[in-house]
Design a protein around this motif. Structure first.
Motif, PDB file in Angstrom:
ATOM      1  N   ILE A  93       0.836  -1.198   0.000  1.00 39.17           N
ATOM      2  CA  ILE A  93       0.000   0.000   0.000  1.00 39.17           C
ATOM      3  C   ILE A  93       0.869   1.247   0.000  1.00 39.17           C
ATOM      4  CG2 ILE A  93      -1.641   1.367   1.348  1.00 39.17           C
ATOM      5  CD1 ILE A  93      -2.990  -1.248   2.174  1.00 39.17           C
ATOM      6  N   ASP A  94       1.665   1.421   1.036  1.00 38.39           N
ATOM      7  CA  ASP A  94       2.452   2.647   1.209  1.00 38.39           C
ATOM      8  C   ASP A  94       3.502   2.813   0.115  1.00 38.39           C
ATOM      9  OD1 ASP A  94       1.105   3.378   3.565  1.00 38.39           O
ATOM     10  OD2 ASP A  94       2.361   2.011   4.732  1.00 38.39           O
ATOM     11  N   GLY A  95       3.386   3.920  -0.605  1.00 40.59           N
ATOM     12  CA  GLY A  95       4.345   4.223  -1.656  1.00 40.59           C
ATOM     13  C   GLY A  95       4.059   3.530  -2.982  1.00 40.59           C
ATOM     14  N   VAL A  96       3.060   2.661  -3.011  1.00 38.21           N
ATOM     15  CA  VAL A  96       2.725   1.958  -4.243  1.00 38.21           C
ATOM     16  C   VAL A  96       1.335   2.379  -4.722  1.00 38.21           C
ATOM     17  CG1 VAL A  96       2.411  -0.298  -5.340  1.00 38.21           C
ATOM     18  CG2 VAL A  96       4.197   0.010  -3.605  1.00 38.21           C
ATOM     19  N   ILE A  97       0.318   2.088  -3.916  1.00 38.24           N
ATOM     20  CA  ILE A  97      -1.038   2.478  -4.320  1.00 38.24           C
ATOM     21  C   ILE A  97      -1.590   3.599  -3.435  1.00 38.24           C
ATOM     22  CG2 ILE A  97      -1.549   0.262  -5.400  1.00 38.24           C
ATOM     23  CD1 ILE A  97      -3.314  -0.362  -2.935  1.00 38.24           C
ATOM     24  N   LEU A  98      -0.739   4.118  -2.577  1.00 37.97           N
ATOM     25  CA  LEU A  98      -1.098   5.273  -1.759  1.00 37.97           C
ATOM     26  C   LEU A  98       0.171   6.055  -1.460  1.00 37.97           C
ATOM     27  CD1 LEU A  98      -3.493   6.652  -0.330  1.00 37.97           C
ATOM     28  CD2 LEU A  98      -2.875   5.363   1.711  1.00 37.97           C
ATOM     29  N   GLY A  99       0.198   7.302  -1.916  1.00 42.94           N
ATOM     30  CA  GLY A  99       1.379   8.132  -1.722  1.00 42.94           C
ATOM     31  C   GLY A  99       1.397   8.810  -0.363  1.00 42.94           C
ATOM     32  N   LYS A 100       2.437   9.561  -0.131  1.00 39.60           N
ATOM     33  CA  LYS A 100       2.573  10.288   1.128  1.00 39.60           C
ATOM     34  C   LYS A 100       1.416  11.250   1.316  1.00 39.60           C
ATOM     35  CE  LYS A 100       7.510   9.991   1.604  1.00 39.60           C
ATOM     36  NZ  LYS A 100       8.766  10.676   1.827  1.00 39.60           N
ATOM     37  N   GLY A 156      -1.563  10.517   1.864  1.00 36.11           N
ATOM     38  CA  GLY A 156      -2.805   9.996   1.317  1.00 36.11           C
ATOM     39  C   GLY A 156      -3.061  10.349  -0.133  1.00 36.11           C
ATOM     40  N   LYS A 157      -2.021  10.858  -0.804  1.00 38.42           N
ATOM     41  CA  LYS A 157      -2.170  11.228  -2.211  1.00 38.42           C
ATOM     42  C   LYS A 157      -2.294   9.967  -3.073  1.00 38.42           C
ATOM     43  CE  LYS A 157      -0.104  13.854  -5.902  1.00 38.42           C
ATOM     44  NZ  LYS A 157       1.037  14.598  -6.392  1.00 38.42           N
ATOM     45  N   LEU A 158      -3.263   9.996  -3.999  1.00 37.23           N
ATOM     46  CA  LEU A 158      -3.450   8.871  -4.902  1.00 37.23           C
ATOM     47  C   LEU A 158      -2.506   9.011  -6.094  1.00 37.23           C
ATOM     48  CD1 LEU A 158      -7.341   8.570  -4.913  1.00 37.23           C
ATOM     49  CD2 LEU A 158      -5.676   7.505  -3.385  1.00 37.23           C
ATOM     50  N   PRO A 159      -1.784   7.943  -6.433  1.00 38.26           N
ATOM     51  CA  PRO A 159      -0.869   7.995  -7.571  1.00 38.26           C
ATOM     52  C   PRO A 159      -1.595   8.225  -8.899  1.00 38.26           C
ATOM     53  CG  PRO A 159      -0.460   6.058  -6.216  1.00 38.26           C
ATOM     54  CD  PRO A 159      -1.738   6.666  -5.738  1.00 38.26           C
ATOM     55  N   GLU A 160      -0.887   8.815  -9.837  1.00 40.15           N
ATOM     56  CA  GLU A 160      -1.438   8.977 -11.187  1.00 40.15           C
ATOM     57  C   GLU A 160      -1.726   7.598 -11.779  1.00 40.15           C
ATOM     58  OE1 GLU A 160       0.251  11.587 -14.125  1.00 40.15           O
ATOM     59  OE2 GLU A 160       1.418  12.576 -12.537  1.00 40.15           O
ATOM     60  N   HIS A 161      -2.789   7.501 -12.537  1.00 36.63           N
ATOM     61  CA  HIS A 161      -3.167   6.282 -13.256  1.00 36.63           C
ATOM     62  C   HIS A 161      -3.474   5.109 -12.327  1.00 36.63           C
ATOM     63  CE1 HIS A 161      -1.898   8.536 -16.723  1.00 36.63           C
ATOM     64  NE2 HIS A 161      -0.690   8.659 -16.204  1.00 36.63           N
ATOM     65  N   LEU A 162      -3.837   5.415 -11.092  1.00 33.91           N
ATOM     66  CA  LEU A 162      -4.122   4.358 -10.117  1.00 33.91           C
ATOM     67  C   LEU A 162      -5.269   3.455 -10.567  1.00 33.91           C
ATOM     68  CD1 LEU A 162      -3.681   3.020  -7.368  1.00 33.91           C
ATOM     69  CD2 LEU A 162      -5.229   4.729  -6.403  1.00 33.91           C
ATOM     70  N   GLU A 163      -6.340   4.050 -11.038  1.00 36.08           N
ATOM     71  CA  GLU A 163      -7.493   3.241 -11.446  1.00 36.08           C
ATOM     72  C   GLU A 163      -7.121   2.280 -12.574  1.00 36.08           C
ATOM     73  OE1 GLU A 163     -12.184   3.653 -12.690  1.00 36.08           O
ATOM     74  OE2 GLU A 163     -11.024   5.459 -12.296  1.00 36.08           O
ATOM     75  N   SER A 215     -10.278   5.378   4.024  1.00 34.17           N
ATOM     76  CA  SER A 215     -10.082   6.772   4.441  1.00 34.17           C
ATOM     77  C   SER A 215      -9.572   7.644   3.294  1.00 34.17           C
ATOM     78  CB  SER A 215      -9.074   6.838   5.588  1.00 34.17           C
ATOM     79  OG  SER A 215      -9.543   6.134   6.706  1.00 34.17           O
ATOM     80  N   TYR A 216      -9.032   7.019   2.249  1.00 28.93           N
ATOM     81  CA  TYR A 216      -8.401   7.747   1.149  1.00 28.93           C
ATOM     82  C   TYR A 216      -9.040   7.499  -0.212  1.00 28.93           C
ATOM     83  CZ  TYR A 216      -4.781   7.961   4.709  1.00 28.93           C
ATOM     84  OH  TYR A 216      -4.099   8.151   5.890  1.00 28.93           O
ATOM     85  N   TYR A 217      -9.563   6.307  -0.417  1.00 24.57           N
ATOM     86  CA  TYR A 217     -10.070   5.918  -1.729  1.00 24.57           C
ATOM     87  C   TYR A 217     -11.551   6.239  -1.880  1.00 24.57           C
ATOM     88  CZ  TYR A 217      -6.087   3.056  -3.301  1.00 24.57           C
ATOM     89  OH  TYR A 217      -4.876   2.612  -3.752  1.00 24.57           O
ATOM     90  N   PRO A 218     -11.952   6.713  -3.057  1.00 26.26           N
ATOM     91  CA  PRO A 218     -13.391   6.850  -3.334  1.00 26.26           C
ATOM     92  C   PRO A 218     -13.987   5.444  -3.537  1.00 26.26           C
ATOM     93  CG  PRO A 218     -12.100   7.486  -5.254  1.00 26.26           C
ATOM     94  CD  PRO A 218     -11.123   7.209  -4.157  1.00 26.26           C
TER      95      PRO A 218
END
Length: 68
Positions: A7-14, A16-23, A55-58
């Motif tokens: 999760i940390d640093g892969v699918i959730l950035g520092k 709680g920022k969502l990475p580009e192209h996550l979906e 807490s972070y993802y829609p």
């Protein structure tokens, strides 16, 4: 083929920022691999990771990771 996902640093950035192209990434990995959590947020139960991400993802992104 199995894929282990952190999760940390892969699918959730520092912060709680969502990475580009996550979906797109989550859609692709869940369609092409048998995906497992490899994270301290799992604690042996995938629901723990989902609660953390909620807490972070829609909702539409949570639906993608429910199968992990």
């Amino acid at each position: 083929m199995r894929l282990y996902l952190d999760i940390d640093g892969v699918i959730l950035g520092k912060g709680g920022k969502l990475p580009e192209h996550l979906e797109e990434f989550l859609t692709w990995v869940t369609a092409n691999f048998e995906v497992y959590w490899l994270t301290t947020h799992c604690k042996g139960d995938a629901r723990t990771a989902l609660r953390y991400l909620s807490s972070y993802y829609p909702p539409h992104l949570l639906a993608l990771v429910e199968c992990i």
